[in-house]
Design a protein around this motif. Sequence first.
Motif, PDB file in Angstrom:
ATOM      1  N   THR A  22      16.697 -10.025 -26.703  1.00 50.43           N
ATOM      2  CA  THR A  22      16.188 -11.073 -26.026  1.00 50.43           C
ATOM      3  C   THR A  22      16.379 -10.656 -24.341  1.00 50.43           C
ATOM      4  O   THR A  22      15.539 -10.937 -23.732  1.00 50.43           O
ATOM      5  CB  THR A  22      16.908 -12.239 -26.161  1.00 50.43           C
TER       6      THR A  22
ATOM      7  N   PHE B  77      16.688  -7.723 -22.958  1.00 50.51           N
ATOM      8  CA  PHE B  77      15.260  -6.647 -22.617  1.00 50.51           C
ATOM      9  C   PHE B  77      14.015  -7.390 -22.539  1.00 50.51           C
ATOM     10  O   PHE B  77      13.513  -6.939 -21.620  1.00 50.51           O
ATOM     11  CB  PHE B  77      15.358  -5.720 -24.206  1.00 50.51           C
ATOM     12  N   GLY B  78      13.450  -8.177 -23.433  1.00 48.07           N
ATOM     13  CA  GLY B  78      12.488  -8.805 -23.270  1.00 48.07           C
ATOM     14  C   GLY B  78      12.359  -9.577 -21.799  1.00 48.07           C
ATOM     15  O   GLY B  78      11.449  -9.274 -21.032  1.00 48.07           O
ATOM     16  N   MET B  79      13.420 -10.266 -21.625  1.00 50.15           N
ATOM     17  CA  MET B  79      13.517 -11.036 -20.401  1.00 50.15           C
ATOM     18  C   MET B  79      13.369 -10.334 -19.046  1.00 50.15           C
ATOM     19  O   MET B  79      12.560 -10.550 -18.191  1.00 50.15           O
ATOM     20  CB  MET B  79      14.613 -12.198 -20.236  1.00 50.15           C
TER      21      MET B  79
ATOM     22  N   MET C 116      12.172  -7.142 -18.842  1.00 48.14           N
ATOM     23  CA  MET C 116      11.044  -6.441 -18.667  1.00 48.14           C
ATOM     24  C   MET C 116       9.833  -7.496 -18.168  1.00 48.14           C
ATOM     25  O   MET C 116       9.204  -7.027 -17.231  1.00 48.14           O
ATOM     26  CB  MET C 116      10.461  -5.831 -20.159  1.00 48.14           C
TER      27      MET C 116
END
Lengths: 290, 326
Positions: free
Chosen positions: A28, A30-32, A34
């Motif tokens: 989570t 990581f996604g945010m 990126m």
Amino acid sequence: MSDTAVSSTGWKPNPRAARRRSADHLATAFGMVMAGILVLVLASILWTLLSRGLAGLSAATIMKPMGPPGSSSGLANAIMGSLIQTFIALLMATPLGLGCGIYLSEYGSDTNKFASCVRFVSDVLMSVPSILVGLFVYQVMVAPFGHFSALAGSVALAILAVPIIVRTTEDMLRLVPTAMREAGAALGATRWRVTLSLCLRSAKTGVLTGILLALARVSGETAPLLFTSLGNQNWSFSLNRPMASLPVTIYQYAGASYEDWVQLAWAGALLVTMGVLAINIAVRVSARRG
Amino acid sequence: MTLATATQPTEDRDRAGASRSGNRRSGPDTAFHLLVAASALLVLVVLGGLVLLMGVGGSQAFRVFGPGFAFRDVWNPVSDDYGAWAPLFGTILSTLIGVVIALPLAFGTAFWLTAMAPPRIAAIVGTAVQLLAAVPSIIFGMWGFFTIVPFMARTVQPFLTHHFRHTPGLRFIIHGAPFGTGLMTAGLVLAVMIAPFMTAVMRDVFAAMPNMLRESAYGLGATRWDVMWKVVVPWSRSGMIGAIVLGMGRALGETMAVTFVIGNVTAVGWSLFAPRSTVASLIALQFPESPAGSLRLSALLALGFILMLLSFASLALARMLRRDTK
């Protein structure tokens, strides 16, 4: 890791579940991160473009032609040149792309070797580096005649536009139900009539979208114009002579060491981007309505 | 008699008319068929001509330097000695750097957009990313030239040189005067250029998965990441590969974004921070100065031919992988 701590009741989560949960937290984050980075970088590009482009943009930019550094010059001939060349490119690419797309959808069944070959080639053409298209047109249209020309630039742009129009035309025509074709044939209409007046007409919005997308793609292209229409400091409306274009002018001016040229390059970049984005937004709006 | 002679021609005319209208029915149809087939043929001819002209134009260079042309690391217009390795190396390495940086950005953003972001924000950011994928590459080049190059020259390179000058492995990679241009800068700009495109494609691919699968996985107690990694990614593998390879193809042939920031020096070396060149940037810069019929022009066309093969290979790879997984 607090998940693994023994609670007062002695209940302890399964270590695998704990691992899954922490992996989820990591992913989570990581996604945010990126997404945050990408949005920030893209926003920074737009911001740079807007702040530096608006500073260089004035009525003179649009009204006056290019000139030597230090003089109050503009981009009028480059804007006009871009408009002329992309217009002629579309004039050439549209009938060709439509024809090819119609052939692929109406006559090119999956068993047709020639059609699947053309389909593949059109896809390859879509991904050909645009500078190679410039090289090709140089060899065919500039070297034999001994001079650069706006027509050669338009041909190079047309070659880049065709595969986009082919793909969308074929896809859109394939969406037209067979029943429509059969109904046309039952009324005694010939095949070309069915294709043009029924299929193409009902797929009109989609096909138009393809042409607009091709326009958007082509209007920002620089590399294929470098060796074909070359660029021109002065007004020129002759298709037989070098013609200025906005992207090539940006390329020439951005690397220059004159402050006013760099400023004009930013203004030009802003104009090109706005044009391309406006076309894309128009496509989106019409697609939503259609 | 007069009546008979009068009707005879009328009948004839009718028959002729009927047959003519019959012809009209098939005639224009055939003509239409031929017309559209001809335009399809023309598309074929354009690509054929493109490949042929590159190959023929480059044949002189291939004859003079042999098939090893691709791996010779000299490019010297003064002594008329050319090899493709320096620009090829630059193209391949800058593309790799670009894809390696863009992939996590695109995957992470697509993950966030499909699984986490509030719908309204996801719609806005998704549309913005899609729109930015259409921005002309020269804009990215300019942005890189005026933003990334000074940043690299003033901040990144001095920092790296100061701290890692003596680190054995890193020394070769960061070696070079702080010009700010080079493979790393080019890779960064390429990454920023292809990331929106890859994000847009990946998001479409992820969104295309039936919601039933997603809900079933959540129903079994899977976490968000479990769903992503074990359900969405396997389901959309072929589309993701397509997105990556298409992004790679764009980076391979990119001219304008790279020419601004690569420094344009035809040298080979492992340093990521020294000026280099790529096939496309070399063609863009040296083609106008190469007289017709010269060996240099032929070498540039041979480079174009190799670039064509590379971009063709990446497309073929995408198709093959897609077919394999389907």
